[in-house]
Design a protein around this motif. Structure first.
Motif, PDB file in Angstrom:
ATOM      1  N   UNK A  78       8.380   4.539  -6.856  1.00 52.41           N
ATOM      2  CA  UNK A  78       9.365   5.127  -5.943  1.00 52.41           C
ATOM      3  C   UNK A  78       8.883   6.460  -5.387  1.00 52.41           C
ATOM      4  N   UNK A  79       9.390   6.807  -4.215  1.00 55.15           N
ATOM      5  CA  UNK A  79       9.041   8.070  -3.579  1.00 55.15           C
ATOM      6  C   UNK A  79       9.405   9.233  -4.498  1.00 55.15           C
ATOM      7  N   UNK A 115       8.733  20.492  13.101  1.00 48.73           N
ATOM      8  CA  UNK A 115       9.121  21.684  12.366  1.00 48.73           C
ATOM      9  C   UNK A 115      10.607  21.595  12.032  1.00 48.73           C
ATOM     10  N   UNK A 116      10.967  22.145  10.893  1.00 49.25           N
ATOM     11  CA  UNK A 116      12.363  22.065  10.474  1.00 49.25           C
ATOM     12  C   UNK A 116      12.674  20.701   9.909  1.00 49.25           C
ATOM     13  N   UNK A 117      13.868  20.184  10.195  1.00 49.37           N
ATOM     14  CA  UNK A 117      14.294  18.911   9.633  1.00 49.37           C
ATOM     15  C   UNK A 117      13.243  17.829   9.903  1.00 49.37           C
ATOM     16  N   UNK A 118      12.844  17.097   8.861  1.00 50.70           N
ATOM     17  CA  UNK A 118      11.854  16.036   8.996  1.00 50.70           C
ATOM     18  C   UNK A 118      10.420  16.486   8.845  1.00 50.70           C
ATOM     19  N   UNK A 119      10.213  17.780   8.623  1.00 52.98           N
ATOM     20  CA  UNK A 119       8.856  18.318   8.504  1.00 52.98           C
ATOM     21  C   UNK A 119       8.101  17.692   7.340  1.00 52.98           C
ATOM     22  N   UNK A 120       8.818  17.345   6.272  1.00 50.92           N
ATOM     23  CA  UNK A 120       8.192  16.756   5.093  1.00 50.92           C
ATOM     24  C   UNK A 120       8.325  15.237   5.067  1.00 50.92           C
ATOM     25  N   UNK A 121       8.762  14.649   6.161  1.00 51.16           N
ATOM     26  CA  UNK A 121       8.912  13.203   6.210  1.00 51.16           C
ATOM     27  C   UNK A 121      10.351  12.761   6.003  1.00 51.16           C
ATOM     28  N   UNK A 122      10.503  11.461   5.851  1.00 49.73           N
ATOM     29  CA  UNK A 122      11.836  10.891   5.677  1.00 49.73           C
ATOM     30  C   UNK A 122      12.446  11.306   4.342  1.00 49.73           C
ATOM     31  N   UNK A 123      13.758  11.558   4.309  1.00 47.73           N
ATOM     32  CA  UNK A 123      14.378  11.956   3.044  1.00 47.73           C
ATOM     33  C   UNK A 123      14.363  10.828   2.029  1.00 47.73           C
ATOM     34  N   UNK A 133       5.749   8.650   0.623  1.00 44.58           N
ATOM     35  CA  UNK A 133       6.446   7.828   1.615  1.00 44.58           C
ATOM     36  C   UNK A 133       7.332   6.813   0.891  1.00 44.58           C
ATOM     37  N   UNK A 134       8.536   6.565   1.412  1.00 41.62           N
ATOM     38  CA  UNK A 134       9.425   5.602   0.732  1.00 41.62           C
ATOM     39  C   UNK A 134       8.829   4.198   0.718  1.00 41.62           C
ATOM     40  N   UNK A 135       8.544   3.629  -0.451  1.00 43.54           N
ATOM     41  CA  UNK A 135       8.050   2.250  -0.518  1.00 43.54           C
ATOM     42  C   UNK A 135       9.110   1.257  -0.056  1.00 43.54           C
ATOM     43  N   UNK A 160       0.854  -1.182   0.000  1.00 40.11           N
ATOM     44  CA  UNK A 160       0.000   0.000   0.000  1.00 40.11           C
ATOM     45  C   UNK A 160       0.891   1.233   0.000  1.00 40.11           C
ATOM     46  N   UNK A 161       0.632   2.159  -0.927  1.00 42.34           N
ATOM     47  CA  UNK A 161       1.427   3.380  -1.040  1.00 42.34           C
ATOM     48  C   UNK A 161       0.583   4.602  -0.695  1.00 42.34           C
ATOM     49  N   UNK A 162       1.264   5.649  -0.247  1.00 43.80           N
ATOM     50  CA  UNK A 162       0.634   6.928   0.070  1.00 43.80           C
ATOM     51  C   UNK A 162       1.144   7.971  -0.901  1.00 43.80           C
ATOM     52  N   UNK A 163       0.235   8.776  -1.450  1.00 42.40           N
ATOM     53  CA  UNK A 163       0.639   9.806  -2.406  1.00 42.40           C
ATOM     54  C   UNK A 163      -0.128  11.093  -2.132  1.00 42.40           C
ATOM     55  N   UNK A 164       0.564  12.224  -2.274  1.00 44.00           N
ATOM     56  CA  UNK A 164      -0.042  13.524  -2.045  1.00 44.00           C
ATOM     57  C   UNK A 164      -0.687  14.026  -3.333  1.00 44.00           C
ATOM     58  N   UNK A 165      -1.927  14.463  -3.210  1.00 44.60           N
ATOM     59  CA  UNK A 165      -2.716  14.873  -4.379  1.00 44.60           C
ATOM     60  C   UNK A 165      -2.114  16.118  -5.023  1.00 44.60           C
ATOM     61  N   UNK A 166      -2.018  16.091  -6.352  1.00 43.36           N
ATOM     62  CA  UNK A 166      -1.595  17.274  -7.112  1.00 43.36           C
ATOM     63  C   UNK A 166      -2.752  17.825  -7.929  1.00 43.36           C
ATOM     64  N   UNK A 167      -3.426  16.992  -8.721  1.00 40.85           N
ATOM     65  CA  UNK A 167      -4.592  17.438  -9.488  1.00 40.85           C
ATOM     66  C   UNK A 167      -5.647  16.345  -9.490  1.00 40.85           C
ATOM     67  N   UNK A 168      -6.911  16.771  -9.571  1.00 36.73           N
ATOM     68  CA  UNK A 168      -8.043  15.850  -9.649  1.00 36.73           C
ATOM     69  C   UNK A 168      -8.585  15.895 -11.071  1.00 36.73           C
TER      70      UNK A 168
END
Length: 283
Positions: free
Chosen positions: A159-160, A183-191, A142-144, A123-131
């Motif tokens: 891939x992420x 906040x700051x480092x890690x705010x957007x998740x794992x690199x 998220x890194x698969x 199962x993968x997670x993806x952030x919506x860009x356009x509908x």
């Protein structure tokens, strides 16, 4: 369970999302342990004669497709029931109103290729860009676990950072994450990657917008400035951790080659070169 609850539910269920891969892993691992791999299905270089028979790279590259959400295992559905009181994939009225603040979940399945006969599901997670009418365009956030081949198992190749067009009919779940307390480092998740300076590694790195990456710094001071050599490229310095500077290229940055330089503004000598990274920004 009311359908609207799918979107209203916040992702305090991040553990649930990441855990989806774990449930699938346990399921597939159990099957793998119960099955014997046919020797004819092993990689061409699996014998002990020391000779590797070449295979056309395109034939063995990781690849896969979307899973039918109607075949979702009962144990995975039960996790949604426990978290939200029910399981119901989002209807079109929900998907029509998704914004770029939302995420979607969907299943992918690897395709067996020569030398890698066993299948992975995740199962993968993806952030919506356009509908769009038939698909949701979203960026994997998220890194698969199973992008690449491992042992006799084929990787699915998702891939992420990659943009995917997810058919509406395969989306398992849609939600809006609650604001992160980080906040700051890690705010957007794992690199998605950690990069040595290109003037040391002699490499150019492929990156995607909207995705965090770590730059390995030789040193960090309060006077370091970062500059790109193309005006149409925008980036954010997220934060530091030790000698790692996390960075995200903004959505809308022009794709293609770009060089990022770190310069130290010395009060006596002016700008001093610190490091350089060569990137290729992909869609």
């Amino acid at each position: 369970m009311k359908t609207v609850g799918i979107v209203a539910a916040t992702l305090a269920t991040t553990a649930l999302i990441g855990g989806g891969a774990y449930w699938f892993y346990k399921r597939r691992q159990k099957k793998k342990d119960e099955e014997e791999v046919d020797p004819e299905d092993l990689p061409n270089d699996a014998d002990d004669d020391g000779v590797t028979e070449p295979v056309t790279p395109d034939e063995v590259r990781p690849r896969g497709g979307f899973m039918d959400r109607n075949t979702l295992p009962d144990d995975v559905k039960q996790k949604f029931v426990e978290a939200f009181g029910g399981y119901a994939p989002p209807k079109d009225e929900i998907l029509d109103n998704l914004t770029q603040e939302d995420v979607v979940l969907f299943g992918v399945k690897s395709e067996p290729v020569p030398g890698y006969p066993s299948v992975r599901e995740e199962i993968l997670t993806a952030k919506v860009r356009t509908v769009e009418d038939t698909v949701i365009r979203a960026r994997i956030s998220e890194p698969p676990l199973y992008s690449a081949h491992l042992g006799s198992h084929a990787g699915h190749g998702f891939r992420i950072g990659e943009m995917v067009e997810v058919p509406r009919g395969v989306i398992i779940f849609a939600a809006r994450p609650k604001p992160s307390e980080v906040k700051g480092y890690g705010e957007y998740g794992r690199p998605a990657g950690t990069f040595e300076s290109s003037h040391v590694s002699k490499k150019s790195y492929d990156v995607h917008p909207g995705t965090p990456y770590d730059l390995v710094m030789p040193y960090i001071t309060d006077d370091i400035e970062f500059h790109v050599d193309r005006e149409m490229v925008r980036f954010e310095l997220v934060g530091t951790k030790g000698l790692r500077q996390q960075i995200v290229f903004k959505e809308g940055s022009m794709h293609g080659d770009v060089t990022l330089r770190a310069l130290d503004r010395d009060p006596k000598t002016g700008l001093v070169f610190v490091a350089r990274w060569n990137f290729h920004i992909e869609p």
